[in-house]
Design a protein around this motif. Sequence first.
Motif, PDB file in Angstrom:
ATOM      1  N   SER A 165      -1.219 -13.908   7.764  1.00 44.57           N
ATOM      2  CA  SER A 165       0.003 -14.282   8.470  1.00 44.57           C
ATOM      3  C   SER A 165       1.204 -13.438   8.083  1.00 44.57           C
ATOM      4  CB  SER A 165       0.318 -15.763   8.214  1.00 44.57           C
ATOM      5  OG  SER A 165       0.533 -15.991   6.832  1.00 44.57           O
ATOM      6  N   SER A 166       1.097 -12.669   7.013  1.00 43.55           N
ATOM      7  CA  SER A 166       2.201 -11.817   6.579  1.00 43.55           C
ATOM      8  C   SER A 166       1.657 -10.468   6.136  1.00 43.55           C
ATOM      9  CB  SER A 166       2.976 -12.481   5.433  1.00 43.55           C
ATOM     10  OG  SER A 166       2.122 -12.742   4.338  1.00 43.55           O
ATOM     11  N   PRO A 167       2.504  -9.434   6.063  1.00 41.02           N
ATOM     12  CA  PRO A 167       2.032  -8.115   5.648  1.00 41.02           C
ATOM     13  C   PRO A 167       1.371  -8.134   4.277  1.00 41.02           C
ATOM     14  CG  PRO A 167       4.221  -7.947   6.613  1.00 41.02           C
ATOM     15  CD  PRO A 167       3.922  -9.411   6.481  1.00 41.02           C
ATOM     16  N   ILE A 168       0.355  -7.274   4.107  1.00 44.62           N
ATOM     17  CA  ILE A 168      -0.327  -7.149   2.825  1.00 44.62           C
ATOM     18  C   ILE A 168       0.584  -6.483   1.802  1.00 44.62           C
ATOM     19  CG2 ILE A 168      -2.323  -6.141   1.631  1.00 44.62           C
ATOM     20  CD1 ILE A 168      -3.049  -8.323   3.547  1.00 44.62           C
ATOM     21  N   GLN A 169       1.246  -5.416   2.223  1.00 51.52           N
ATOM     22  CA  GLN A 169       2.137  -4.668   1.335  1.00 51.52           C
ATOM     23  C   GLN A 169       3.327  -4.140   2.140  1.00 51.52           C
ATOM     24  OE1 GLN A 169       0.260  -1.550  -1.005  1.00 51.52           O
ATOM     25  NE2 GLN A 169      -1.657  -2.689  -1.085  1.00 51.52           N
ATOM     26  N   PRO A 170       4.568  -4.288   1.609  1.00 48.65           N
ATOM     27  CA  PRO A 170       5.723  -3.611   2.197  1.00 48.65           C
ATOM     28  C   PRO A 170       6.138  -2.436   1.304  1.00 48.65           C
ATOM     29  CG  PRO A 170       6.452  -5.544   0.995  1.00 48.65           C
ATOM     30  CD  PRO A 170       4.965  -5.406   0.733  1.00 48.65           C
ATOM     31  N   LEU A 171       6.605  -1.351   1.909  1.00 43.37           N
ATOM     32  CA  LEU A 171       7.091  -0.193   1.165  1.00 43.37           C
ATOM     33  C   LEU A 171       8.351   0.340   1.840  1.00 43.37           C
ATOM     34  CD1 LEU A 171       3.840   1.887   0.391  1.00 43.37           C
ATOM     35  CD2 LEU A 171       5.193   0.555  -1.235  1.00 43.37           C
ATOM     36  N   THR A 172       9.302   0.784   1.036  1.00 48.05           N
ATOM     37  CA  THR A 172      10.506   1.419   1.555  1.00 48.05           C
ATOM     38  C   THR A 172      10.431   2.915   1.301  1.00 48.05           C
ATOM     39  OG1 THR A 172      11.806  -0.558   1.071  1.00 48.05           O
ATOM     40  CG2 THR A 172      13.028   1.465   1.465  1.00 48.05           C
ATOM     41  N   SER A 173      10.731   3.714   2.338  1.00 45.90           N
ATOM     42  CA  SER A 173      10.646   5.164   2.176  1.00 45.90           C
ATOM     43  C   SER A 173      11.458   5.856   3.268  1.00 45.90           C
ATOM     44  CB  SER A 173       9.187   5.624   2.248  1.00 45.90           C
ATOM     45  OG  SER A 173       9.104   7.033   2.197  1.00 45.90           O
ATOM     46  N   GLU A 174      12.027   7.018   2.921  1.00 43.23           N
ATOM     47  CA  GLU A 174      12.685   7.857   3.914  1.00 43.23           C
ATOM     48  C   GLU A 174      11.761   8.962   4.392  1.00 43.23           C
ATOM     49  OE1 GLU A 174      16.404   9.270   2.502  1.00 43.23           O
ATOM     50  OE2 GLU A 174      17.272   7.260   2.257  1.00 43.23           O
ATOM     51  N   ASN A 175      10.549   9.008   3.859  1.00 42.09           N
ATOM     52  CA  ASN A 175       9.559   9.999   4.282  1.00 42.09           C
ATOM     53  C   ASN A 175       8.829   9.531   5.531  1.00 42.09           C
ATOM     54  OD1 ASN A 175      10.143  11.626   2.025  1.00 42.09           O
ATOM     55  ND2 ASN A 175       8.760  10.399   0.751  1.00 42.09           N
ATOM     56  N   ASP A 176       8.140  10.465   6.153  1.00 40.47           N
ATOM     57  CA  ASP A 176       7.367  10.132   7.350  1.00 40.47           C
ATOM     58  C   ASP A 176       5.993   9.551   7.013  1.00 40.47           C
ATOM     59  OD1 ASP A 176       9.432  11.004   8.907  1.00 40.47           O
ATOM     60  OD2 ASP A 176       8.541  12.951   9.366  1.00 40.47           O
ATOM     61  N   VAL A 177       5.587   9.690   5.753  1.00 35.96           N
ATOM     62  CA  VAL A 177       4.257   9.239   5.334  1.00 35.96           C
ATOM     63  C   VAL A 177       4.387   8.380   4.077  1.00 35.96           C
ATOM     64  CG1 VAL A 177       1.933   9.934   4.645  1.00 35.96           C
ATOM     65  CG2 VAL A 177       3.239  11.362   6.232  1.00 35.96           C
ATOM     66  N   VAL A 178       3.683   7.248   4.048  1.00 35.88           N
ATOM     67  CA  VAL A 178       3.604   6.422   2.847  1.00 35.88           C
ATOM     68  C   VAL A 178       2.140   6.136   2.541  1.00 35.88           C
ATOM     69  CG1 VAL A 178       5.848   5.335   3.174  1.00 35.88           C
ATOM     70  CG2 VAL A 178       3.798   4.255   4.117  1.00 35.88           C
ATOM     71  N   GLU A 179       1.881   5.750   1.329  1.00 35.13           N
ATOM     72  CA  GLU A 179       0.506   5.494   0.897  1.00 35.13           C
ATOM     73  C   GLU A 179       0.411   4.086   0.324  1.00 35.13           C
ATOM     74  OE1 GLU A 179      -2.263   8.848  -0.688  1.00 35.13           O
ATOM     75  OE2 GLU A 179      -1.425   7.807  -2.425  1.00 35.13           O
ATOM     76  N   PHE A 180      -0.407   3.273   0.961  1.00 34.06           N
ATOM     77  CA  PHE A 180      -0.669   1.925   0.459  1.00 34.06           C
ATOM     78  C   PHE A 180      -1.911   1.960  -0.441  1.00 34.06           C
ATOM     79  CE2 PHE A 180       1.384   1.259   4.603  1.00 34.06           C
ATOM     80  CZ  PHE A 180       2.449   0.452   4.219  1.00 34.06           C
ATOM     81  N   THR A 181      -1.927   1.092  -1.443  1.00 33.21           N
ATOM     82  CA  THR A 181      -3.027   1.088  -2.406  1.00 33.21           C
ATOM     83  C   THR A 181      -3.712  -0.268  -2.429  1.00 33.21           C
ATOM     84  OG1 THR A 181      -1.860   2.692  -3.792  1.00 33.21           O
ATOM     85  CG2 THR A 181      -3.663   1.471  -4.814  1.00 33.21           C
TER      86      THR A 181
END
Length: 271
Positions: A165-181
């Motif tokens: 029901s909610s996101p697994i992981q949130p990340l903040t970034s100014e890049n075009d690519v992020v990496e979830f673990t």
Amino acid sequence: MSHSLAGVCVGQTDISGNYEPPFKPILRMWPSSVVPTRENSNVTLKCVSPMPGIRLVLRKGDKILDSRLPHHLTEGTAEFHLTNLRLSHAGHYTCEYYLKESPDKISPSSDVLILLVTGDLPKPSLRVQHLGRVTTGEVVKLQCQKPHNSTELSQMFALLKEGNSSPIQPLTSENDVVEFTLQNVTSQDAGRYSCVYHQAEAPFRTSHPSDYLDISVIGGFLSSRPPCALSKCYTKINLIRLGMSAIFVMFMAVFLAEAWYSQRVATMNPW
């Protein structure tokens, strides 16, 4: 039991005006806190108070949206419904409660829930960084990338898993690519994943979700693939069935030909 007794005692002092509710309520959102923009897209927010005899208040940011009495006199629970979701529904939600005898004495706010309404920005892509043999406890990385034509800055990314029901992981970034673990990978991590990116502040413009990525952890191997369309899946299945039927017919033809030849030889050479 001690909490219940304390609540009764505190409730009595509340009548004299000396009480402020000490416990914050719990706010839940379903079926998901990340929903598409469309007419039949709905979300229910459920506010649960630790005590009865109260009135529940739903807020979006600092603004009160609604207030309700609980569903039952003995329970401190109320549901708030948001329908036909639009970008204007996106934002931070909290709930509070107060005793009906003391409307000026309000509880602490619940933890903040953010509602995202997707479809206002181009969709990102999602891919797995690690393929091949995986054992329990290993780390798997999922890479979410914005499209090159997106100009949004200072945005947040969110990894989604179907059924949550909610996101697994949130990340903040100014890049075009992020990496979830994904830590300590097990069979529980199998499922359909996607990602979105959105503005960190109002109006919380949010992208379309990426295409789904199927993650399977079977026999120590991790695999990923985009889910096939239903019609394509049926086409593949039908082709396999036709191929097996053709092989069966061929074997039957060979068997009948051999039987016919054997019978003819026996007729021509009775001795």
